[in-house]
Write an enzyme that holds these catalytic residues in place. Structure first.
Site, mmCIF file in Angstrom:
data_model
loop_
_atom_site.group_PDB
_atom_site.id
_atom_site.type_symbol
_atom_site.label_atom_id
_atom_site.label_comp_id
_atom_site.label_asym_id
_atom_site.label_seq_id
_atom_site.Cartn_x
_atom_site.Cartn_y
_atom_site.Cartn_z
ATOM 1 N N GLU A 1 30.310 -23.973 -36.965
ATOM 2 C CA GLU A 1 31.420 -23.251 -37.913
ATOM 3 C C GLU A 1 32.446 -23.903 -37.945
ATOM 4 O OE1 GLU A 1 30.838 -19.242 -35.984
ATOM 5 O OE2 GLU A 1 28.817 -19.248 -36.706
ATOM 6 N N TYR B 1 32.878 -14.831 -29.777
ATOM 7 C CA TYR B 1 31.515 -15.017 -29.135
ATOM 8 C C TYR B 1 31.439 -14.441 -27.681
ATOM 9 C CZ TYR B 1 29.624 -17.386 -32.856
ATOM 10 O OH TYR B 1 29.086 -17.857 -34.238
#
Length: 409
Positions: free
Chosen positions: A137, A95
């Site tokens: 997640e 990310y």
């Protein structure tokens, strides 16, 4: 938490950035892959060439940012995208890489218009969104490990390969370790990892599990994506059709996805499939016949013609059951197609026709297929005043364009 000032800046700049979205995200991918070529493994090269993945990323980021002051409104979208991420193995440390290059692309494209205030606001906003995805997640990886016994890829043996139509082939899979299959819900999918000889990177593709869970195999049914109208040939679909045989090994991930059949209710069900969109609906259809044989089900399958239609024989056999109602819609039917007893319409599915064949708007509607098909069906159902909670759909592609549009509007 974001400050009111940051939220205001982001909301004010969303329309402007969306206007330049393709330029920004195309540059983003180019620069990110130059610095991190290992990420090619988790991005669809075909979608990159078609420019659909850059547009999809932009739509997702901007739709989320536009609703940053009320994240609860976009949690269904976040959850669906997070399932995709879990299925291909996206990790938390990726990310910051995405964020760095996305902000760099915004700065380069906007030039002097990208003030420090704007860039800092978007940096904070991206971090908030990334944290949400990472947390969701994390729970999904944990759940997969608890329910399936594995988190990422596990080797499966191709025990049977069946040609379903001129363009669709099914692969039946069993784990090479001899352990039991992980359970899944009708409508879910798995990710398949393939290394094509001559290609520098492995590629991951997601395919619906097209049979009911009540089996000793998983089944995926793959459409060969032909290159046409400026679209490149499907690299992985062609390789699976041409080179994966019975006895081949395919690494796959645990089943994922929230487009699933609700088996806790007994309302009528309407399944609407466009082309290969039949795959998750076939899992639902088979499950309904096995576990809820009294539940009324209408199956509508739209394809170009009968030669490219998968599962035709299985559907024909089921049409004899009293609770089952079947309709085939062919865009370009052959003479033989027009004589078929289940052939109901030439052309495309539309609202006027649906009103004549749908038994009740109090049914639960599940649909899947290409983007134009999805938009048309969704609009028709809304015009028919089907309750939003009865409308369920799955989209094949790099992003959830239908949800994104709804969030943006």
């Amino acid at each position: 938490m974001l400050s009111p000032k940051t939220i205001e800046i982001v909301k004010q700049t969303v329309p402007f950035l969306r206007e330049h979205r393709e330029q920004i995200t195309t540059l983003f991918y180019e620069q990110m892959f130059q610095e991190h070529p290992e990420l090619y493994n988790i991005f669809n090269i075909t979608h990159q060439k078609e420019k659909s993945q850059p547009r999809a990323l932009a739509d997702t980021v901007y739709a989320a940012a536009a609703n940053i002051d009320d994240l609860s409104s976009i949690l269904p979208v976040v959850k669906r995208i997070a399932y995709k991420h879990r299925s291909i193995g996206v990790q938390p440390d990726q990310y910051p890489i995405v964020g760095k290059h996305l902000l760099a692309a915004i700065k380069e494209v906007l030039g002097d218009a990208a003030t420090d205030e704007i860039l800092n606001a978007w940096k904070e906003t991206y971090q908030v969104l990334a944290d949400v995805f990472i947390e969701v997640e994390k729970d999904m990886y944990k759940q997969a490990n608890e329910q399936a016994g594995w988190q990422l890829f596990r080797d499966f043996l191709v025990v049977k390969k069946v040609k379903e139509s001129d363009v669709i082939t099914s692969f039946y899979l069993q784990p090479t370790d001899g352990e039991k299959l992980a359970p899944f819900q009708p409508g879910q999918y798995t990710s398949v990892k393939v290394h094509v000889p001559g290609q520098p990177y492995e590629q991951i593709r997601q395919y619906s599990l097209s049979a009911s869970p009540h089996s000793d195999t998983y089944r995926i049914s793959v459409k060969r994506e032909e290159g046409r109208n400026g679209h490149p040939e499907g690299l992985i679909s062609s390789y699976l059709h041409d080179h994966i045989k019975e006895g081949s090994i395919l690494p796959i991930t645990p089943p994922a996805g929230d487009f699933v059949l609700d088996q806790e209710i007994d309302t009528p069900v309407v399944l609407l499939a466009g082309g290969v969109g039949i795959t998750p609906l076939m899992s639902m259809f088979e499950t309904l016949l096995k576990t809820q044989p009294q539940r009324p089900v209408t199956l509508i399958h739209a394809t170009i013609n009968g030669s490219v239609q998968a599962f035709k024989k299985q559907i024909e056999q089921a049409s004899q059951l009293p609770q089952v109602n079947i309709h085939f819609c062919y865009e370009q039917p052959t003479e033989q197609d027009e004589l078929h007893p289940l052939f109901s319409k030439k052309g495309y599915i539309d609202e006027e026709w649906l009103r004549t064949i749908v038994p009740t708007v109090e049914a639960d509607f599940y649909f899947c297929g290409p983007v134009p098909f999805m938009r048309a069906v969704k609009q028709a159902l809304e015009n028919m005043e089907v309750a939003p909670e009865r409308i369920h759909y799955e989209f094949f592609g790099p992003a959830l364009q239908i949800e994104s549009e709804a969030v943006q509007n």
